[in-house]
Structure formats: C-alpha cells, structure tokens
Design a protein around this motif. Structure first.
Motif, PDB file in Angstrom:
ATOM      1  N   VAL A 265      -3.509   1.035   6.183  1.00 59.20           N
ATOM      2  CA  VAL A 265      -3.205  -0.127   6.487  1.00 59.20           C
ATOM      3  C   VAL A 265      -2.711  -1.011   5.546  1.00 59.20           C
ATOM      4  O   VAL A 265      -1.730  -2.240   5.615  1.00 59.20           O
ATOM      5  CB  VAL A 265      -4.275  -0.716   7.239  1.00 59.20           C
ATOM      6  CG1 VAL A 265      -4.299  -2.135   7.580  1.00 59.20           C
ATOM      7  CG2 VAL A 265      -4.573   0.059   8.693  1.00 59.20           C
ATOM      8  N   VAL A 408       0.329   3.788  12.452  1.00 61.97           N
ATOM      9  CA  VAL A 408      -0.127   2.421  11.786  1.00 61.97           C
ATOM     10  C   VAL A 408       1.184   1.487  11.744  1.00 61.97           C
ATOM     11  O   VAL A 408       1.051   0.404  12.144  1.00 61.97           O
ATOM     12  CB  VAL A 408      -0.923   2.709  10.469  1.00 61.97           C
ATOM     13  CG1 VAL A 408      -0.805   1.112   9.850  1.00 61.97           C
ATOM     14  CG2 VAL A 408      -1.984   3.283  10.791  1.00 61.97           C
ATOM     15  N   ILE A 413      -3.420  -2.226  13.145  1.00 62.04           N
ATOM     16  CA  ILE A 413      -4.680  -1.431  13.077  1.00 62.04           C
ATOM     17  C   ILE A 413      -5.082  -0.897  14.221  1.00 62.04           C
ATOM     18  O   ILE A 413      -6.148  -0.216  14.564  1.00 62.04           O
ATOM     19  CB  ILE A 413      -5.665  -2.693  12.676  1.00 62.04           C
ATOM     20  CG1 ILE A 413      -5.933  -3.879  13.559  1.00 62.04           C
ATOM     21  CG2 ILE A 413      -5.390  -3.195  11.297  1.00 62.04           C
ATOM     22  CD1 ILE A 413      -6.977  -5.147  13.557  1.00 62.04           C
TER      23      ILE A 413
END
Length: 440
Positions: A265, A408, A413
C-alpha cells in the motif's frame, strides 16, 4: 532397643498430622501466590493492550494520517527485524534452559543466545537501512534511534521469554508492559504540548526510553545467569538453528502474511493510506490479542499435554472447548468494536478514517476467521506437524503476496483487506483438512 524404636514410631506418628497440616498450608499458600501472580499478570497484559489502544487513538487524533502511516511502517520494520535477528532459536534456548536449569547450565544457553542475537543484529542493520531507502522514508525519521530500538526490542523480547520459562510470569509481564506501553505517555504529552521535535522522532525517543528500562530490568532479573562468563561455541548455534528451522520459516512467512500489505500500500498509495489501514488493523488485531491472552494461552498447555500423551479423546475435548470459547470471545469483542468504532471516529472528527470504515468490518471478519485458524494451527503444532505447517505457509502466503501486488493498485486498501480475508479462509480450510486427515 525395641522400646526406643517404638517410642520413635509413636513420635513420628504423632508428628504426622502436624506435617500433613504444614504441607497443606504450604500448598494453600503456594496456590494463593500463584493466583495472585496470575491476576497481576493478567492486569499487566490488560494495561499493555489498553495502552497500545489509547496510543493509536491519540496519535490518529492529534497527527495526520501520514505520521500514523510512517509509525506503522516503523513498527512493522522493527517487528520483522526482530524475527529475522532471532531466527526463532528461542524455541531451542528456552527448552534447554528448562532442561538444564537443575544442573546450573542455564547461563550457557542464555549467554550463547544473547551473543548470537548481537552478532546477527550487526548484519541486519545495514539491510534495514537499505530497505528504508527503498521505501522512500529514510529521511523522515532518525535511523540511529530506530537501530537502537531494534536491538533493545530484540533483547527485551528474549529476556521476557527467559523470565517466563524460569517461572517468573509477573516479572516477564512487567518487562513486556515497560517495553510495550509504559513509555507511551511521554510522546503523547510531547504531542499534546506542541513540542518542536518531529512527531515520529518524538515517538521513537519514548520507545527508546521504554526499551532501555525494560532491558535494564530484564538483565537485573537474570543477573545470576550472567555472573560466570561462558565461552561461545559454534556447535551451539548449529544445534539451535537446526532445531528451530521449521519454526523460523513459518514465523517469517506469518509476518509476511500479517504486514506485507502495508509495504505494498505504501509503494502504491503512500504513507497516508498506510495510516488508515494500520489504524483499522490495530483495532481488529486487538480482538485477536484478547482471545490469545484470555482463552488460547490458558488452554494451550492442556492441549499440548493431551497431544504429548497421545490421548486423542482428551485432545479433541480441549480443542472443541478452545474453539468454542475463542469464537464466543472473538464474536463478542468484534461486535462491540463494530458498534463502538463509528462513535469513536465521530469524537475524533477525522474524516480521513470515516471514509474507509467498511474496510474495518472486512478486517474484523477476517480476524474472526484467523482466530478459528489459529486453534487448528495450534492443534497441528501440538501434534508436531511442523513440516506440514511450513508447507502450507510456503504455498498460501506467497500467493497472497502476489494477489496483493495485483489487487491493491485496483482497489486500494479495500483490496488488501479482501486478500487478508481470502487468505485466512484458505489457511483455515487447508489446516483443518490436514488435521482431520491426521485423525483418520
């Protein structure tokens, strides 16, 4: 001669009730001491969890999401570094300490273990430094503080384990409380008073202070094992690593499973997104920690004993009880968190977190499945199926890593949370199949 023998017998018989009473009194006192020690240990664990819970809330309220994200990344780096440096050889060391305690050889294992950790730390620090450069966060905090924290956390964790196997649970839990939460008021006060030190470095300074105090307390507590110096032998390291090799692979892959999504992320979306994800993960993981402390750690010794005695009926009863109580506690805490967190977010007045609230519910569901899988995992562990556990991890966790890399960038998220749930479900199903196949 006979008269003297008879008199001695009468005296012994007359003293038997007194000795019996004294023995029972000693047993009652010992039992009370154990109960008090257990209550103190549970209290310290509760304070530790509450401290971490309060700290992440204050940090999220009084700093931006990027600061929370950098802190979460540093916590992850420290956690993974501890596992790499430790090589899981504590599984060998603690067992040997218990086995050789009566012969006075415990100091040999403790000193060899600590020297091994110090040597691996020297190798690991440059790797960690390069990793922070790769993430692009090297200039956002003081690396020397982080390096010192890694060393202190590594020693602190092992010192706590030594105290635990040496039957000093209160001292062990007190050490964990010092290194895990007792330092947190310092950075909170600094943040609330608007101190000029950068927020991340303020946190690291408090963390460093907690680590120093914890290690001082830990070394003082085991000082009897450090008075006589023992030579270091490479044969000890060879035996220790060979014994712990399966545990090390499983532990490292488990850390990848838990934390790799934060790094992905960060690379795709930046530190602010990591802050939001780690904020929700902290709340969801609190539920797992409560279940581990309140149910699993209490019932695990009975499961291990039943497996060691090959008593399948008793093992099955303990497993069902552990699963039932763990799920009741997990669902109850998850329900409370699901209801209470929206209210907390309104009090914090942080819209950056409110927008991604559905991610929290997905993570909660995944952690409930994770608790179920943990019971099955420990059942296989009790049956010494280390190689099976390693093979499952070698297949599922790299697969989850690949899925995260692909999903992702598309879902953010939310994609990381969905991957976590899917991995937890697959992990539970595969390990449950292995367990039922083994029983047949």
């Amino acid at each position: 001669m006979m008269r003297r023998t008879l008199s001695e017998s009468v005296v012994r018989l007359a003293g038997a009730p007194r000795r019996l009473f004294e023995g029972r009194a000693a047993g009652l006192i010992k039992g009370r001491h154990a109960a008090v020690a257990g209550l103190i240990s549970i209290g310290l664990r509760a304070f530790l969890l509450f401290g971490k819970f309060a700290f992440i809330v204050v940090l999220a309220k009084f700093t931006d999401t990027s600061t929370v994200g950098i802190y979460a990344l540093l916590v992850t780096i420290v956690t993974i570094a501890i596992y790499i440096i430790g090589l899981e050889i504590h599984t060998f060391t603690t067992r040997e300490i218990v086995s050789d305690h009566s012969s006075g050889h415990g100091g040999v294992h403790i000193q060899s273990h600590l020297l091994t950790l110090a040597g691996i730390f020297g190798i690991a620090v440059p790797i960690v430094w390069g990793f922070t450069f790769w993430l692009g966060i090297a200039g956002k905090f003081n690396f020397l503080l982080l390096a010192a924290i890694i060393l202190l956390e590594t020693f602190g964790q092992e010192l706590g384990r030594y105290l635990l196997v040496l039957s000093r649970p209160v001292a062990s839990n007190l050490l964990q409380f010092i290194r895990g939460a007792a330092w947190m008021p310092f950075p909170i006060i600094m943040l609330l008073t608007g101190h000029r030190v950068a927020p991340v470095d303020t946190i690291l300074l408090g963390w460093l202070g907690g680590g120093i105090l914890a290690c001082l307390f830990g070394f003082w507590s085991i000082r009897a094992y450090l008075r006589t110096l023992h030579p270091y032998r490479l044969a000890w390291l060879s035996r220790a690593f060979f014994s712990a090799r399966h545990y090390f692979v499983v532990a490292m892959l488990t850390q990848v499973q838990y934390y790799s999504d934060r790094f992905i992320v960060q690379r795709v979306m930046g530190e602010a997104a990591v802050g939001v994800l780690s904020f929700y993960q902290s709340f969801a993981n609190t539920m797992v920690t409560f279940v581990q402390t309140g149910v699993i750690s209490v019932m695990l010794p009975r499961l291990l004993l039943a497996a060691k005695q090959d008593d399948r009926a008793a093992e099955s009863r303990v497993r069902r009880a552990m699963f039932g109580w763990a799920m009741v506690l997990a669902v109850s805490i998850s329900g409370s968190l699901a209801i209470g967190l929206p209210f907390l977010l309104r009090q914090m007045n942080k819209m950056a977190y409110v927008a991604d609230l559905p991610v929290f519910y997905v993570l909660l569901f995944g952690n409930v499945i994770l608790v179920a899988g943990l019971v099955v995992h420990l059942s296989l562990y009790a049956r010494r199926r280390d190689s099976d556990l390693m093979r499952v991890s070698l297949i599922l966790i790299p697969l989850a890593l690949l899925v995260n890399i692909l999903i992702v960038p598309l879902l953010g998220i939310a994609g990381a949370a969905c991957t976590f749930v899917a991995t937890a479900v697959l992990d539970f199903l595969v390990k449950y199949w292995l367990l039922t196949r083994q029983r047949r």
